[in-house]
Design a protein around this motif. Sequence first.
Motif, PDB file in Angstrom:
ATOM      1  N   CYS A   8     -10.139 -15.455  -1.614  1.00  0.00           N
ATOM      2  CA  CYS A   8     -10.130 -14.190  -2.352  1.00  0.00           C
ATOM      3  C   CYS A   8      -9.204 -14.243  -3.570  1.00  0.00           C
ATOM      4  N   GLN A   9      -9.610 -13.560  -4.625  1.00  0.00           N
ATOM      5  CA  GLN A   9      -8.811 -13.401  -5.831  1.00  0.00           C
ATOM      6  C   GLN A   9      -8.585 -11.918  -6.088  1.00  0.00           C
ATOM      7  N   LEU A  10      -7.483 -11.612  -6.747  1.00  0.00           N
ATOM      8  CA  LEU A  10      -7.101 -10.244  -7.109  1.00  0.00           C
ATOM      9  C   LEU A  10      -6.689  -9.403  -5.903  1.00  0.00           C
ATOM     10  N   LEU A  11      -6.241 -10.041  -4.821  1.00  0.00           N
ATOM     11  CA  LEU A  11      -5.722  -9.288  -3.686  1.00  0.00           C
ATOM     12  C   LEU A  11      -4.470  -8.520  -4.115  1.00  0.00           C
ATOM     13  N   ARG A  12      -4.201  -7.434  -3.463  1.00  0.00           N
ATOM     14  CA  ARG A  12      -2.995  -6.661  -3.773  1.00  0.00           C
ATOM     15  C   ARG A  12      -1.751  -7.432  -3.345  1.00  0.00           C
ATOM     16  N   SER A  13      -0.778  -7.466  -4.210  1.00  0.00           N
ATOM     17  CA  SER A  13       0.501  -8.106  -3.899  1.00  0.00           C
ATOM     18  C   SER A  13       1.380  -7.120  -3.144  1.00  0.00           C
ATOM     19  N   PRO A  14       2.436  -7.610  -2.455  1.00  0.00           N
ATOM     20  CA  PRO A  14       3.360  -6.688  -1.776  1.00  0.00           C
ATOM     21  C   PRO A  14       3.940  -5.625  -2.704  1.00  0.00           C
ATOM     22  N   ASP A  15       4.232  -5.993  -3.966  1.00  0.00           N
ATOM     23  CA  ASP A  15       4.781  -5.020  -4.901  1.00  0.00           C
ATOM     24  C   ASP A  15       3.762  -3.933  -5.248  1.00  0.00           C
ATOM     25  N   GLU A  16       2.503  -4.340  -5.413  1.00  0.00           N
ATOM     26  CA  GLU A  16       1.461  -3.355  -5.701  1.00  0.00           C
ATOM     27  C   GLU A  16       1.247  -2.416  -4.526  1.00  0.00           C
ATOM     28  N   ILE A  17       1.257  -2.981  -3.327  1.00  0.00           N
ATOM     29  CA  ILE A  17       1.116  -2.144  -2.138  1.00  0.00           C
ATOM     30  C   ILE A  17       2.258  -1.144  -2.057  1.00  0.00           C
ATOM     31  N   ALA A  18       3.474  -1.620  -2.350  1.00  0.00           N
ATOM     32  CA  ALA A  18       4.641  -0.737  -2.308  1.00  0.00           C
ATOM     33  C   ALA A  18       4.526   0.382  -3.335  1.00  0.00           C
ATOM     34  N   ALA A  19       3.998   0.047  -4.511  1.00  0.00           N
ATOM     35  CA  ALA A  19       3.875   1.056  -5.560  1.00  0.00           C
ATOM     36  C   ALA A  19       2.879   2.146  -5.186  1.00  0.00           C
ATOM     37  N   GLN A  20       1.809   1.770  -4.474  1.00  0.00           N
ATOM     38  CA  GLN A  20       0.787   2.746  -4.114  1.00  0.00           C
ATOM     39  C   GLN A  20       1.109   3.480  -2.819  1.00  0.00           C
ATOM     40  N   ALA A  21       1.723   2.755  -1.883  1.00  0.00           N
ATOM     41  CA  ALA A  21       1.994   3.366  -0.583  1.00  0.00           C
ATOM     42  C   ALA A  21       3.375   3.997  -0.517  1.00  0.00           C
TER      43      ALA A  21
END
Length: 502
Positions: A202-215
């Motif tokens: 898979c490509q373009l998976l959410r990174s931990p930082d992106e998950i943190a920003a959204q959640a």
Amino acid sequence: MSIFTASCPCCGAPVSFRSASSAMAVCGYCNSTLVREADQLRNAGQMATLLEDYSPLRIGVSGMYCGTRFTLIGRIQLRYGAGFWNEWYLILDDGRNAWLSDASGQYAITEDKGPVPQAPQFDQLKPGASLGRQERQYCVSDKRVARCVAGEGELPFVVGPGWEARGVDFRSRHHFLTLDYSEGFPPRCFEGQAVLLDTLACQLLRSPDEIAAQAGRLPGKLAALECPSCAHPIQWVPGSANHLACPACGARLDATDPRAQVLTQAAQAERSYTLELGLQGPLDGQPATLIGQMQCSSPRLGAWSEYLFLRQDGSLRWLVESDGAWELATVLDVWPDSVSPSAVKLEGQAHLQLRSYPSTVQHVAGAFNWAVQVGDVTQITEYRASERGVRVFREQSADEITWSRSRPFSPEALAKLGVSAKALAAARDAQEGDDPEGEDADGDDARMSPWLPRLGKICAALLLLLNARALALDTGFALTVCVVALLLFWLPILAWRWGGDA
């Protein structure tokens, strides 16, 4: 490349349809459900906001499946009595469409194979039932009635909050099949296989930082919640396991709502655990957090403790503590093959049945990915491999069958996890007490099945054969001796079988 683009009639934002089979889309700005009618979009109402569950997937992620590239273009979130999961709608480069099921770190990809007129009725199917299809035998693994609670992106049919899905899942090794009764009978068949996210490239998976920003918080980070029933603090990991059990008053909570509504009150006696909720350390190669603890019992085996860990990648692992011995258990993505009523084969290795018994939940605390509660009963069947300490478990409840595999968890691994010195000493004592052949703590009972009944049959046959002449000449004394001898052979076996194992 976009096939059709239009403006949202509610907010004016651009909405693109990348698949010709897409019938609706959810506006990414105002959450309007937009139904495609020729070259126009009709607003069918608002779609609920998705629950952020720390899945690494998102719209636009691409990957490879069976040599063909795919892209995720839509998602629906489905909720049932014991939890929820995501269904991702994807389009492949060759024009086909498929679904990627995403449930607690387990994944499966299936394609629509059309209606199945000869399928059983929905009410006739139960976990454990079999179904033959294209020279392959499947087993019912899961039966659910769920409702759609949210969605995003493009979808092949019109859904909205409250839309009900009625499905039955089947498994055969890595093969996966779903009969979807949502539109009535006959059901549609979705067929494919269980997959590992790592193998999809898979490509373009959410990174931990992106998950943190959204959640709003990092995945795996503990949060504090006050029980609305008794005000006792509960530590949990938001978004990953949203069914909570208060360790103080036993109240069951639904934490998908920020207010953590109380579902039921369940008084339970205080229990002590070796590991405390919130423990963090390395487990199976990754940082992990202890989010749930549970005590179970069986009439013949006594009580044991089970600890649910959330790893950094979002997957779950279980640590099981029984009489000072520790095991690490993982839910299997690939099911074993049934070789005989008393043996299965997994990855080419035979596993012989040890025993079968009911497991009853006696106490529960923390967070879980399903709605566990005191009194839940699961029928467990154990199988043992030739490799020392490795066991396979078949667990069947009223709605589901799962398979898992466990292996011994060493005192050294416990120490790295941060377990107390007392627990480490108990683990070392249990490890030193194992017999050289690697039997478990109930090895004497375990060795009775299936070999003891077979031995009893062989001895009974030899007894009758050796005394055949005496029985033919004397119907009194010789017959009495044979009957007494047969009882001596079989009474221990029958007593063991009737003593609690099912």
